[in-house]
Design a protein around this motif. Structure first.
Motif, PDB file in Angstrom:
ATOM      1  N   PRO A 143     -11.397  68.276  17.229  1.00 16.32           N
ATOM      2  CA  PRO A 143     -12.660  68.792  17.762  1.00 16.32           C
ATOM      3  C   PRO A 143     -12.457  69.721  18.960  1.00 16.32           C
ATOM      4  O   PRO A 143     -13.193  70.695  19.118  1.00 16.32           O
ATOM      5  CB  PRO A 143     -13.417  67.524  18.171  1.00 16.32           C
ATOM      6  N   GLU A 144     -11.468  69.430  19.791  1.00 13.77           N
ATOM      7  CA  GLU A 144     -11.202  70.280  20.961  1.00 13.77           C
ATOM      8  C   GLU A 144     -10.753  71.673  20.536  1.00 13.77           C
ATOM      9  O   GLU A 144     -11.177  72.681  21.121  1.00 13.77           O
ATOM     10  CB  GLU A 144     -10.150  69.621  21.863  1.00 13.77           C
ATOM     11  N   GLU A 145      -9.886  71.750  19.525  1.00 14.57           N
ATOM     12  CA  GLU A 145      -9.460  73.051  19.000  1.00 14.57           C
ATOM     13  C   GLU A 145     -10.652  73.788  18.382  1.00 14.57           C
ATOM     14  O   GLU A 145     -10.775  75.002  18.515  1.00 14.57           O
ATOM     15  CB  GLU A 145      -8.365  72.870  17.946  1.00 14.57           C
ATOM     16  N   ALA A 146     -11.520  73.054  17.718  1.00 16.36           N
ATOM     17  CA  ALA A 146     -12.711  73.660  17.109  1.00 16.36           C
ATOM     18  C   ALA A 146     -13.624  74.243  18.180  1.00 16.36           C
ATOM     19  O   ALA A 146     -14.165  75.339  18.011  1.00 16.36           O
ATOM     20  CB  ALA A 146     -13.456  72.628  16.261  1.00 16.36           C
ATOM     21  N   LEU A 147     -13.798  73.518  19.280  1.00 14.91           N
ATOM     22  CA  LEU A 147     -14.632  74.017  20.377  1.00 14.91           C
ATOM     23  C   LEU A 147     -14.048  75.296  20.962  1.00 14.91           C
ATOM     24  O   LEU A 147     -14.768  76.273  21.193  1.00 14.91           O
ATOM     25  CB  LEU A 147     -14.793  72.958  21.468  1.00 14.91           C
ATOM     26  N   ALA A 148     -12.736  75.312  21.182  1.00 10.37           N
ATOM     27  CA  ALA A 148     -12.079  76.520  21.718  1.00 10.37           C
ATOM     28  C   ALA A 148     -12.249  77.692  20.747  1.00 10.37           C
ATOM     29  O   ALA A 148     -12.535  78.827  21.166  1.00 10.37           O
ATOM     30  CB  ALA A 148     -10.608  76.246  21.988  1.00 10.37           C
ATOM     31  N   ALA A 149     -12.096  77.445  19.457  1.00  7.72           N
ATOM     32  CA  ALA A 149     -12.267  78.492  18.458  1.00  7.72           C
ATOM     33  C   ALA A 149     -13.708  78.973  18.419  1.00  7.72           C
ATOM     34  O   ALA A 149     -13.978  80.168  18.321  1.00  7.72           O
ATOM     35  CB  ALA A 149     -11.844  77.966  17.083  1.00  7.72           C
ATOM     36  N   TRP A 150     -14.644  78.036  18.514  1.00 15.64           N
ATOM     37  CA  TRP A 150     -16.075  78.357  18.550  1.00 15.64           C
ATOM     38  C   TRP A 150     -16.377  79.295  19.715  1.00 15.64           C
ATOM     39  O   TRP A 150     -17.071  80.301  19.567  1.00 15.64           O
ATOM     40  CB  TRP A 150     -16.867  77.060  18.675  1.00 15.64           C
ATOM     41  N   GLN A 151     -15.863  78.942  20.890  1.00 18.22           N
ATOM     42  CA  GLN A 151     -16.101  79.756  22.083  1.00 18.22           C
ATOM     43  C   GLN A 151     -15.478  81.137  21.941  1.00 18.22           C
ATOM     44  O   GLN A 151     -16.069  82.143  22.349  1.00 18.22           O
ATOM     45  CB  GLN A 151     -15.571  79.025  23.315  1.00 18.22           C
TER      46      GLN A 151
END
Length: 175
Positions: A143-151
């Motif tokens: 989820p943390e990688e997904a958030l960074a990618a989202w941003q």
């Protein structure tokens, strides 16, 4: 031979019958209006499109992916891997940032190529059962990688995003 006085009522009856038959003629516009009205009433009663696509869309689970204090839209769907889409069961991770959705695979391939040219080397395409073709900019395992990618995606001015994009896609095989 009938006298003119006897022919007149027959003639008037014939004219009335012809006019009546022409007035009752149903037109394509009448059929279309009735169909659209019935379809609208059905959609209002079910709240969804009555087609098979409406049922498939309703089955796509939509929720939120909570990462710290952030909340991202998350959709869980069964996906397939179209030819020349760059995706496979092995390289599609648990969280995928979707930046495009198309009915035509041709359009999805064009967007994927633009993403690759812009530095998103892992951009890929998956398809749903509808089929809709989702263009994924980044795939992530956590989820943390997904958030960074989202941003990263939402800050990138080269990517044009229209609602409901972007969202996180989780293939239904992951639970």
């Amino acid at each position: 031979m009938l006298s003119p006085m006897k022919r007149l009522p027959l003639l008037l009856a014939l004219v009335a019958m012809i006019l009546t038959m022409g007035a009752c003629k149903t037109t394509e516009a009448n059929y279309r209006a009735a169909y659209e009205n019935a379809k609208l009433k059905q959609q209002e009663s079910t709240g969804l499109d009555s087609t098979i696509y409406g049922r498939i869309r309703s089955q796509a689970m939509t929720s939120q992916l909570v990462v710290g204090s952030d909340s991202l839209p998350l959709k869980r769907e069964y996906v397939g891997y179209p030819a020349d889409g760059g995706s496979s069961r092995e390289n599609l991770l648990r969280y995928n940032v979707v930046v495009g959705q198309f009915k035509q695979v041709f359009n999805a391939r064009q967007m994927r190529q633009r993403l690759i040219d812009s530095g998103y080397e892992s951009a890929m395409i998956v398809n749903t059962r509808e089929p809709l073709y989702y263009v994924i900019a980044v795939t992530a395992a956590t989820p943390e990688e997904a958030l960074a990618a989202w941003q990263r995606v939402t800050a990138d001015k080269n990517i044009v995003l229209r609602s409901p994009l972007p969202f996180i896609l989780q293939p239904a095989r992951y639970r």
